[in-house]
Design a protein around this motif. Structure first.
Motif, mmCIF file in Angstrom:
data_model
loop_
_atom_site.group_PDB
_atom_site.id
_atom_site.type_symbol
_atom_site.label_atom_id
_atom_site.label_comp_id
_atom_site.label_asym_id
_atom_site.label_seq_id
_atom_site.Cartn_x
_atom_site.Cartn_y
_atom_site.Cartn_z
ATOM 1 N N UNK A 7 -35.567 27.236 84.866
ATOM 2 C CA UNK A 7 -34.546 26.982 85.865
ATOM 3 C C UNK A 7 -33.282 27.765 85.545
ATOM 4 N N UNK A 8 -32.536 28.133 86.573
ATOM 5 C CA UNK A 8 -31.311 28.900 86.395
ATOM 6 C C UNK A 8 -30.240 28.010 85.756
ATOM 7 N N UNK A 9 -29.663 28.479 84.648
ATOM 8 C CA UNK A 9 -28.618 27.724 83.982
ATOM 9 C C UNK A 9 -29.086 26.446 83.340
ATOM 10 N N UNK A 10 -30.341 26.315 83.101
ATOM 11 C CA UNK A 10 -30.919 25.062 82.631
ATOM 12 C C UNK A 10 -32.131 25.405 81.787
ATOM 13 N N UNK A 11 -32.115 25.033 80.527
ATOM 14 C CA UNK A 11 -33.110 25.544 79.597
ATOM 15 C C UNK A 11 -34.424 24.811 79.530
ATOM 16 N N UNK A 12 -34.720 23.966 80.501
ATOM 17 C CA UNK A 12 -35.981 23.222 80.507
ATOM 18 C C UNK A 12 -36.938 23.878 81.497
ATOM 19 N N UNK A 13 -38.177 24.053 81.082
ATOM 20 C CA UNK A 13 -39.171 24.666 81.964
ATOM 21 C C UNK A 13 -39.370 23.847 83.237
ATOM 22 N N UNK A 14 -39.629 24.573 84.327
ATOM 23 C CA UNK A 14 -39.792 23.947 85.632
ATOM 24 C C UNK A 14 -41.245 23.938 86.091
ATOM 25 N N UNK A 15 -41.606 22.899 86.817
ATOM 26 C CA UNK A 15 -42.915 22.800 87.444
ATOM 27 C C UNK A 15 -42.702 22.579 88.939
ATOM 28 N N UNK A 45 -43.477 13.364 100.723
ATOM 29 C CA UNK A 45 -42.376 14.052 100.064
ATOM 30 C C UNK A 45 -42.390 15.544 100.351
ATOM 31 N N UNK A 46 -41.213 16.130 100.402
ATOM 32 C CA UNK A 46 -41.072 17.578 100.468
ATOM 33 C C UNK A 46 -41.373 18.161 99.087
ATOM 34 N N UNK A 47 -41.727 19.446 98.992
ATOM 35 C CA UNK A 47 -41.936 20.067 97.685
ATOM 36 C C UNK A 47 -40.648 20.045 96.866
ATOM 37 N N UNK A 48 -40.790 20.039 95.555
ATOM 38 C CA UNK A 48 -39.611 20.084 94.686
ATOM 39 C C UNK A 48 -40.008 20.649 93.333
ATOM 40 N N UNK A 49 -38.994 21.098 92.590
ATOM 41 C CA UNK A 49 -39.191 21.573 91.223
ATOM 42 C C UNK A 49 -38.592 20.561 90.263
ATOM 43 N N UNK A 50 -39.351 20.221 89.240
ATOM 44 C CA UNK A 50 -38.933 19.198 88.294
ATOM 45 C C UNK A 50 -39.127 19.710 86.874
ATOM 46 N N UNK A 51 -38.324 19.201 85.955
ATOM 47 C CA UNK A 51 -38.473 19.570 84.550
ATOM 48 C C UNK A 51 -39.860 19.198 84.039
ATOM 49 N N UNK A 52 -40.473 20.114 83.312
ATOM 50 C CA UNK A 52 -41.771 19.843 82.710
ATOM 51 C C UNK A 52 -41.664 18.783 81.627
ATOM 52 N N UNK A 53 -40.487 18.639 81.037
ATOM 53 C CA UNK A 53 -40.267 17.669 79.972
ATOM 54 C C UNK A 53 -38.959 16.920 80.219
ATOM 55 N N UNK A 287 -33.666 11.413 80.313
ATOM 56 C CA UNK A 287 -33.807 11.790 81.720
ATOM 57 C C UNK A 287 -34.475 13.147 81.830
ATOM 58 N N UNK A 288 -35.010 13.425 83.018
ATOM 59 C CA UNK A 288 -35.388 14.789 83.399
ATOM 60 C C UNK A 288 -34.776 15.052 84.755
ATOM 61 N N UNK A 289 -34.693 16.309 85.143
ATOM 62 C CA UNK A 289 -33.956 16.663 86.350
ATOM 63 C C UNK A 289 -34.844 17.424 87.327
ATOM 64 N N UNK A 290 -34.361 17.557 88.553
ATOM 65 C CA UNK A 290 -35.035 18.367 89.566
ATOM 66 C C UNK A 290 -34.054 19.381 90.120
ATOM 67 N N UNK A 291 -34.586 20.407 90.748
ATOM 68 C CA UNK A 291 -33.750 21.445 91.343
ATOM 69 C C UNK A 291 -33.028 20.887 92.557
ATOM 70 N N UNK A 292 -31.745 21.154 92.642
ATOM 71 C CA UNK A 292 -30.938 20.687 93.763
ATOM 72 C C UNK A 292 -31.322 21.476 95.007
ATOM 73 N N UNK A 293 -31.640 20.747 96.075
ATOM 74 C CA UNK A 293 -31.990 21.411 97.331
ATOM 75 C C UNK A 293 -30.763 21.793 98.141
ATOM 76 N N UNK A 294 -29.563 21.515 97.579
ATOM 77 C CA UNK A 294 -28.344 21.888 98.283
ATOM 78 C C UNK A 294 -27.749 20.761 99.094
ATOM 79 N N UNK A 295 -28.471 19.627 99.171
ATOM 80 C CA UNK A 295 -27.936 18.472 99.885
ATOM 81 C C UNK A 295 -27.420 17.442 98.909
ATOM 82 N N UNK A 296 -27.328 16.195 99.390
ATOM 83 C CA UNK A 296 -26.808 15.139 98.534
ATOM 84 C C UNK A 296 -27.901 14.148 98.156
#
Length: 308
Positions: A7-15, A45-53, A287-296
Protein backbone atom coordinates in the motif's frame (compact mmCIF):
# COMPACT_ATOMS: atom_id res chain seq x y z
CA UNK A 1 -4.76 -16.12 -2.95
CA UNK A 2 -4.14 -12.96 -4.93
CA UNK A 3 -0.55 -11.74 -4.92
CA UNK A 4 -0.20 -9.02 -2.27
CA UNK A 5 1.07 -5.58 -3.13
CA UNK A 6 2.40 -2.77 -0.96
CA UNK A 7 0.00 0.00 0.00
CA UNK A 8 1.10 3.57 -0.66
CA UNK A 9 2.60 5.14 2.46
CA UNK A 10 1.79 2.05 4.46
CA UNK A 11 4.23 -0.78 4.99
CA UNK A 12 1.79 -3.68 5.31
CA UNK A 13 1.16 -5.93 2.33
CA UNK A 14 -2.24 -5.60 0.68
CA UNK A 15 -4.71 -8.22 -0.48
CA UNK A 16 -7.47 -7.42 -2.94
CA UNK A 17 -10.76 -8.91 -1.77
CA UNK A 18 -13.31 -9.30 -4.56
CA UNK A 19 -16.76 -7.89 -4.14
CA UNK A 20 -19.57 -10.33 -3.57
CA UNK A 21 -22.23 -11.63 -1.24
CA UNK A 22 -21.95 -13.81 1.84
CA UNK A 23 -24.01 -14.95 4.79
CA UNK A 24 -22.93 -12.93 7.83
CA UNK A 25 -23.37 -14.32 11.33
CA UNK A 26 -23.00 -17.58 13.23
CA UNK A 27 -23.74 -20.70 11.21
CA UNK A 28 -22.16 -23.31 13.51
CA UNK A 29 -24.18 -22.75 16.68
CA UNK A 30 -21.14 -21.64 18.68
CA UNK A 31 -22.43 -18.12 19.25
CA UNK A 32 -22.16 -16.28 22.52
CA UNK A 33 -25.75 -15.40 23.28
CA UNK A 34 -25.19 -11.78 24.29
CA UNK A 35 -22.91 -10.88 21.37
CA UNK A 36 -25.51 -10.53 18.64
CA UNK A 37 -24.11 -13.01 16.09
CA UNK A 38 -27.62 -13.62 14.73
CA UNK A 39 -29.80 -13.42 12.79
CA UNK A 40 -27.77 -14.64 9.85
CA UNK A 41 -28.25 -12.26 6.96
CA UNK A 42 -26.91 -11.89 3.45
CA UNK A 43 -24.59 -8.97 2.83
CA UNK A 44 -23.19 -7.71 -0.46
CA UNK A 45 -19.89 -5.85 -0.42
CA UNK A 46 -17.93 -3.79 -2.90
CA UNK A 47 -14.33 -4.89 -3.60
CA UNK A 48 -11.69 -3.59 -1.20
CA UNK A 49 -8.02 -3.90 -0.32
CA UNK A 50 -7.12 -5.00 3.18
CA UNK A 51 -3.89 -5.58 5.08
CA UNK A 52 -2.64 -9.14 4.75
CA UNK A 53 -1.63 -8.99 8.41
CA UNK A 54 -2.31 -7.02 11.54
CA UNK A 55 -0.36 -3.77 11.70
CA UNK A 56 3.05 -4.67 13.15
CA UNK A 57 5.24 -3.05 15.76
CA UNK A 58 7.65 -2.01 13.01
CA UNK A 59 4.89 -0.36 10.96
CA UNK A 60 3.43 1.44 13.96
CA UNK A 61 6.91 2.63 14.95
CA UNK A 62 7.31 4.33 11.55
CA UNK A 63 4.10 6.25 12.23
CA UNK A 64 4.96 7.11 15.83
CA UNK A 65 8.50 8.18 15.00
CA UNK A 66 7.36 10.29 12.04
CA UNK A 67 4.62 12.10 13.92
CA UNK A 68 5.57 11.98 17.59
CA UNK A 69 2.17 10.44 18.24
CA UNK A 70 1.44 9.53 21.86
CA UNK A 71 -0.97 6.62 22.29
CA UNK A 72 -3.75 6.78 24.83
CA UNK A 73 -2.04 4.14 26.98
CA UNK A 74 1.04 6.37 27.10
CA UNK A 75 -1.06 9.44 27.87
CA UNK A 76 -3.07 7.69 30.58
CA UNK A 77 0.09 6.15 31.99
CA UNK A 78 -1.20 2.60 32.17
CA UNK A 79 -2.83 -0.17 30.16
CA UNK A 80 -4.31 -3.66 30.60
CA UNK A 81 -1.88 -6.60 30.84
CA UNK A 82 -2.79 -10.29 31.24
CA UNK A 83 -1.42 -11.51 34.56
CA UNK A 84 0.84 -14.20 33.04
CA UNK A 85 2.40 -11.60 30.74
CA UNK A 86 3.30 -9.14 33.49
CA UNK A 87 6.91 -7.96 33.29
CA UNK A 88 6.97 -5.19 35.86
CA UNK A 89 7.22 -4.71 39.61
CA UNK A 90 4.04 -5.54 41.51
CA UNK A 91 3.83 -1.95 42.67
CA UNK A 92 3.13 -0.96 39.06
CA UNK A 93 -0.25 -2.70 39.23
CA UNK A 94 -2.82 0.06 39.62
CA UNK A 95 -6.01 -1.95 39.25
CA UNK A 96 -7.53 -5.39 38.89
CA UNK A 97 -11.14 -5.60 37.62
CA UNK A 98 -13.20 -7.83 39.96
CA UNK A 99 -15.06 -9.46 37.08
CA UNK A 100 -11.86 -10.29 35.17
CA UNK A 101 -9.14 -10.64 37.81
CA UNK A 102 -6.68 -12.05 35.28
CA UNK A 103 -6.28 -8.51 33.94
CA UNK A 104 -4.01 -5.99 35.64
CA UNK A 105 -4.00 -2.28 35.02
CA UNK A 106 -0.24 -1.74 34.79
CA UNK A 107 1.53 1.59 35.07
CA UNK A 108 4.01 1.97 32.21
CA UNK A 109 2.45 -0.67 29.96
CA UNK A 110 2.13 0.55 26.38
CA UNK A 111 2.88 -0.56 22.83
CA UNK A 112 6.64 -0.32 23.37
CA UNK A 113 6.38 -2.09 26.75
CA UNK A 114 3.62 -4.71 26.32
CA UNK A 115 4.21 -6.45 29.66
CA UNK A 116 5.06 -3.37 31.65
CA UNK A 117 8.17 -1.29 32.29
CA UNK A 118 10.65 -4.21 32.22
CA UNK A 119 9.42 -5.46 28.82
CA UNK A 120 10.24 -4.24 25.34
CA UNK A 121 9.46 -5.02 21.71
CA UNK A 122 13.07 -5.63 20.78
CA UNK A 123 13.11 -8.53 18.34
CA UNK A 124 9.30 -8.29 17.98
CA UNK A 125 9.08 -6.04 14.94
CA UNK A 126 6.91 -8.53 13.08
CA UNK A 127 4.53 -9.05 15.99
CA UNK A 128 1.22 -7.18 15.95
CA UNK A 129 1.23 -3.85 17.73
CA UNK A 130 -0.87 -4.00 20.92
CA UNK A 131 -1.96 -1.54 23.60
CA UNK A 132 -3.49 0.61 20.87
CA UNK A 133 -7.00 1.99 21.34
CA UNK A 134 -9.61 2.46 18.61
CA UNK A 135 -8.69 6.15 18.65
CA UNK A 136 -5.00 5.27 18.21
CA UNK A 137 -5.86 3.00 15.28
CA UNK A 138 -7.84 5.82 13.69
CA UNK A 139 -4.89 8.20 14.11
CA UNK A 140 -2.64 5.70 12.32
CA UNK A 141 -5.20 5.37 9.54
CA UNK A 142 -5.39 9.14 9.08
CA UNK A 143 -1.60 9.32 8.75
CA UNK A 144 -1.43 6.38 6.35
CA UNK A 145 -4.39 7.40 4.19
CA UNK A 146 -6.26 4.29 5.33
CA UNK A 147 -9.37 3.42 7.30
CA UNK A 148 -10.49 0.65 9.60
CA UNK A 149 -12.53 -2.14 8.02
CA UNK A 150 -16.23 -2.22 8.58
CA UNK A 151 -17.37 -5.22 10.59
CA UNK A 152 -18.90 -6.75 7.47
CA UNK A 153 -15.70 -6.28 5.47
CA UNK A 154 -13.69 -7.84 8.28
CA UNK A 155 -15.89 -10.95 8.46
CA UNK A 156 -16.04 -11.36 4.68
CA UNK A 157 -12.25 -11.09 4.45
CA UNK A 158 -11.73 -13.48 7.36
CA UNK A 159 -13.88 -16.13 5.71
CA UNK A 160 -11.44 -16.25 2.82
CA UNK A 161 -14.09 -17.23 0.29
CA UNK A 162 -15.52 -20.12 2.35
CA UNK A 163 -19.14 -19.23 3.06
CA UNK A 164 -20.78 -20.25 6.36
CA UNK A 165 -17.58 -21.76 7.79
CA UNK A 166 -16.64 -21.56 11.46
CA UNK A 167 -12.99 -20.65 10.88
CA UNK A 168 -10.95 -19.03 8.07
CA UNK A 169 -9.78 -22.50 6.96
CA UNK A 170 -13.17 -24.25 7.24
CA UNK A 171 -14.85 -26.17 10.04
CA UNK A 172 -11.99 -28.28 11.39
CA UNK A 173 -11.01 -27.39 14.93
CA UNK A 174 -8.02 -25.21 15.72
CA UNK A 175 -5.86 -28.11 16.88
CA UNK A 176 -6.84 -30.59 14.15
CA UNK A 177 -3.62 -31.90 12.62
CA UNK A 178 -1.49 -29.23 14.29
CA UNK A 179 -2.28 -25.78 15.58
CA UNK A 180 -3.90 -23.35 13.14
CA UNK A 181 -4.24 -20.28 15.36
CA UNK A 182 -2.73 -18.67 18.44
CA UNK A 183 -5.16 -19.21 21.32
CA UNK A 184 -4.93 -20.20 24.98
CA UNK A 185 -4.18 -23.82 25.85
CA UNK A 186 -4.48 -25.39 29.27
CA UNK A 187 -6.69 -24.14 32.10
CA UNK A 188 -7.80 -20.56 31.57
CA UNK A 189 -6.73 -18.23 33.13
CA UNK A 190 -4.13 -19.82 35.42
CA UNK A 191 -2.09 -22.22 33.28
CA UNK A 192 -1.12 -21.84 29.64
CA UNK A 193 0.64 -24.97 28.35
CA UNK A 194 1.82 -23.01 25.27
CA UNK A 195 1.18 -25.97 22.95
CA UNK A 196 0.96 -23.64 19.93
CA UNK A 197 4.32 -22.10 20.87
CA UNK A 198 3.17 -18.69 22.09
CA UNK A 199 2.29 -17.35 25.52
CA UNK A 200 1.29 -13.99 24.09
CA UNK A 201 1.51 -12.66 20.52
CA UNK A 202 2.92 -14.56 17.58
CA UNK A 203 4.61 -12.98 14.54
CA UNK A 204 1.94 -11.91 12.08
CA UNK A 205 2.90 -14.51 9.47
CA UNK A 206 2.62 -17.52 11.75
CA UNK A 207 0.41 -20.51 10.82
CA UNK A 208 -1.16 -20.26 7.33
CA UNK A 209 -3.08 -17.57 5.45
CA UNK A 210 -6.69 -18.03 4.41
CA UNK A 211 -8.00 -18.30 0.87
CA UNK A 212 -7.70 -14.56 0.27
CA UNK A 213 -4.18 -14.41 1.67
CA UNK A 214 -4.97 -12.93 5.09
CA UNK A 215 -2.92 -14.13 8.05
CA UNK A 216 -4.28 -14.74 11.55
CA UNK A 217 -7.66 -13.09 11.42
CA UNK A 218 -8.64 -15.36 14.33
CA UNK A 219 -6.53 -15.70 17.45
CA UNK A 220 -3.37 -13.71 18.15
CA UNK A 221 -4.93 -10.25 18.68
CA UNK A 222 -8.35 -8.71 18.60
CA UNK A 223 -8.74 -6.26 15.74
CA UNK A 224 -10.65 -3.00 15.93
CA UNK A 225 -13.35 -2.35 13.32
CA UNK A 226 -14.88 0.96 12.30
CA UNK A 227 -18.41 0.23 13.49
CA UNK A 228 -20.20 1.18 16.65
CA UNK A 229 -21.32 -2.03 18.33
CA UNK A 230 -24.91 -3.05 19.00
CA UNK A 231 -26.02 -6.61 19.88
CA UNK A 232 -29.23 -6.04 17.90
CA UNK A 233 -27.77 -4.49 14.75
CA UNK A 234 -28.01 -7.63 12.60
CA UNK A 235 -31.81 -7.49 12.68
CA UNK A 236 -31.75 -4.12 10.91
CA UNK A 237 -28.48 -4.17 8.97
CA UNK A 238 -28.55 -2.90 5.43
CA UNK A 239 -27.86 -5.52 2.79
CA UNK A 240 -25.23 -3.55 0.88
CA UNK A 241 -21.93 -2.30 2.35
CA UNK A 242 -23.29 -1.91 5.90
CA UNK A 243 -21.38 0.42 8.21
CA UNK A 244 -23.02 -0.39 11.55
CA UNK A 245 -25.21 1.68 13.86
CA UNK A 246 -25.21 5.47 13.59
CA UNK A 247 -24.16 5.92 17.21
CA UNK A 248 -23.06 4.02 20.27
CA UNK A 249 -20.67 3.91 23.21
CA UNK A 250 -18.41 1.00 22.25
CA UNK A 251 -16.67 -0.09 19.05
CA UNK A 252 -16.59 -3.52 17.44
CA UNK A 253 -13.62 -5.85 17.91
CA UNK A 254 -13.17 -9.00 15.88
CA UNK A 255 -11.15 -12.22 15.74
CA UNK A 256 -10.38 -13.20 19.31
CA UNK A 257 -6.84 -13.35 20.68
CA UNK A 258 -4.13 -15.45 22.29
CA UNK A 259 -6.33 -15.45 25.41
CA UNK A 260 -9.38 -17.05 23.82
CA UNK A 261 -10.23 -20.50 25.17
CA UNK A 262 -13.19 -22.79 24.56
CA UNK A 263 -14.06 -22.74 28.27
CA UNK A 264 -14.34 -18.99 28.50
CA UNK A 265 -14.24 -16.84 25.39
CA UNK A 266 -14.81 -19.03 22.33
CA UNK A 267 -14.55 -15.97 20.10
CA UNK A 268 -11.77 -17.17 17.79
CA UNK A 269 -14.31 -17.69 15.01
CA UNK A 270 -15.22 -15.81 11.81
CA UNK A 271 -18.58 -14.61 13.13
CA UNK A 272 -17.60 -13.89 16.74
CA UNK A 273 -18.03 -10.33 18.00
CA UNK A 274 -16.76 -8.32 20.93
CA UNK A 275 -16.53 -4.65 21.84
CA UNK A 276 -14.78 -2.09 23.97
CA UNK A 277 -14.73 1.66 24.54
CA UNK A 278 -12.80 3.66 21.94
CA UNK A 279 -10.14 4.74 24.43
CA UNK A 280 -9.47 1.26 25.83
CA UNK A 281 -6.14 -0.45 25.26
CA UNK A 282 -4.91 -3.89 26.21
CA UNK A 283 -2.12 -6.34 25.53
CA UNK A 284 -4.17 -8.52 23.18
CA UNK A 285 -5.73 -6.00 20.80
CA UNK A 286 -4.44 -4.41 17.61
CA UNK A 287 -5.85 -3.66 14.18
CA UNK A 288 -5.53 -4.03 10.42
CA UNK A 289 -6.56 -1.44 7.87
CA UNK A 290 -8.19 -1.16 4.45
CA UNK A 291 -7.58 1.19 1.56
CA UNK A 292 -9.63 4.37 1.78
CA UNK A 293 -12.12 4.57 -1.07
CA UNK A 294 -12.18 8.36 -0.71
CA UNK A 295 -15.46 8.50 1.18
CA UNK A 296 -16.29 8.47 4.86
CA UNK A 297 -16.92 4.72 5.17
CA UNK A 298 -16.30 3.78 8.77
CA UNK A 299 -14.93 7.23 9.59
CA UNK A 300 -17.60 8.49 11.99
CA UNK A 301 -15.96 10.02 15.06
CA UNK A 302 -17.19 9.66 18.52
CA UNK A 303 -11.18 3.60 30.81
CA UNK A 304 -8.85 1.19 29.75
CA UNK A 305 -9.91 -2.33 30.58
CA UNK A 306 -9.23 -5.58 28.80
CA UNK A 307 -11.44 -7.82 26.74
CA UNK A 308 -11.27 -11.60 27.20
Amino acid sequence: PAKPSLGVGHGIEQVRVPGGSFVMGDSSGDRNAADGEVPQHEVTLSPFEIDATSVTNDAFAVFADATGYVTEAEAFGFSAVFHLALDAPREDIVGQPPGTPWWFGVRGADWRHPGGRHSSIEGMGEHPVVHVSWNDALAYCAWAGRRLPTEAEWEYASRGGIDRAKYPWGDEEVDAGGWRANIFQGRFPTENTVEDGFLTTAPVRTFAPNGYGLWQTVGNVWEWCADWYSPTYYSRSSAGDPTGPDSGTVRVMRGGSYLCHISYCNRYRNSARSQNTPDSSMGNAGFRTVADRGGDVGARHPHPEGTD
